[in-house]
Write a protein that holds these residues in place. Sequence first.
Motif, short mmCIF file in Angstrom:
data_model
loop_
_atom_site.label_atom_id
_atom_site.label_comp_id
_atom_site.label_asym_id
_atom_site.label_seq_id
_atom_site.Cartn_x
_atom_site.Cartn_y
_atom_site.Cartn_z
N THR A 90 64.65 34.13 57.74
CA THR A 90 63.45 33.77 58.49
C THR A 90 62.37 34.83 58.31
O THR A 90 62.61 36.01 58.56
N ALA A 91 61.20 34.40 57.85
CA ALA A 91 60.11 35.33 57.56
C ALA A 91 58.89 34.52 57.13
O ALA A 91 58.98 33.31 56.88
N VAL A 92 57.77 35.22 57.02
CA VAL A 92 56.62 34.66 56.32
C VAL A 92 56.76 35.04 54.85
O VAL A 92 56.95 36.22 54.53
N TYR A 93 56.69 34.06 53.99
CA TYR A 93 56.83 34.27 52.55
C TYR A 93 55.44 34.25 51.91
O TYR A 93 54.67 33.31 52.10
N TYR A 94 55.17 35.30 51.14
CA TYR A 94 53.86 35.46 50.51
C TYR A 94 53.99 35.39 49.00
O TYR A 94 54.89 36.01 48.40
N CYS A 95 53.07 34.69 48.39
CA CYS A 95 52.95 34.63 46.95
C CYS A 95 52.04 35.78 46.48
O CYS A 95 51.07 36.13 47.17
N ASN A 96 52.36 36.33 45.33
CA ASN A 96 51.58 37.42 44.76
C ASN A 96 51.41 37.19 43.27
O ASN A 96 52.33 36.69 42.61
N ALA A 97 50.25 37.54 42.75
CA ALA A 97 50.05 37.37 41.31
C ALA A 97 49.06 38.40 40.77
O ALA A 97 48.10 38.78 41.46
N ASP A 98 49.33 38.83 39.56
CA ASP A 98 48.47 39.75 38.83
C ASP A 98 47.67 38.91 37.82
O ASP A 98 48.27 38.36 36.90
N ILE A 99 46.36 38.81 38.04
CA ILE A 99 45.56 37.81 37.32
C ILE A 99 44.33 38.42 36.67
O ILE A 99 43.58 39.17 37.32
N TRP A 100 44.13 38.05 35.41
CA TRP A 100 42.86 38.31 34.75
C TRP A 100 41.97 37.10 34.99
O TRP A 100 42.35 35.97 34.69
N MET A 105 34.81 39.31 33.52
CA MET A 105 36.22 39.53 33.27
C MET A 105 36.71 40.70 34.12
O MET A 105 36.15 41.78 34.11
N SER A 106 37.79 40.45 34.86
CA SER A 106 38.36 41.49 35.71
C SER A 106 39.81 41.17 35.99
O SER A 106 40.25 40.02 35.86
N ARG A 107 40.53 42.20 36.38
CA ARG A 107 41.95 42.04 36.70
C ARG A 107 42.16 42.37 38.16
O ARG A 107 41.63 43.36 38.66
N GLY A 108 42.90 41.54 38.83
CA GLY A 108 43.13 41.78 40.24
C GLY A 108 44.53 41.38 40.67
O GLY A 108 45.21 40.60 39.99
N ASN A 109 44.96 41.92 41.79
CA ASN A 109 46.23 41.56 42.40
C ASN A 109 45.93 40.71 43.63
O ASN A 109 45.21 41.15 44.53
#
Length: 121
Positions: A90-100, A105-109
């Motif tokens: 039991t928890a809050v589930y978070y999605c994460n992604a490293d995206i250009w 043009m930039s890279r972010g988390n």
Amino acid sequence: QVQLVESGGGLVQAGGSLRLSCAASGRILRINDMGWYRQAPGKQRELVATIDSGAGINYGDSDKGRFTISRDNAKNTVYLQMDSLKPEDTAVYYCNADIWSMAPMSRGNYWGQGTQVTVSA
């Protein structure tokens, strides 16, 4: 500019299954690692699983073979299949992604807003 939207959380009995989805949208050029983290009340956020663009996978200590991460690069989507769920999941589930992203043009988390998973005994 870039958004992650999770779905699939809910209430399930112990021993049951849930499948979480997270879709990335926006001016995406390339997605590197995608993953799932979770945070239970009073606890720190912890790694559940990550998957890189080549389908290399890393699982956190909590999974014990019960969770399976996968991704569909054509849909910019990552999935988490959770089986044999326990109340301690039991928890809050978070999605994460490293995206250009592009223009500019930039890279972010990036993080999703989170989806609640509750497992009853």
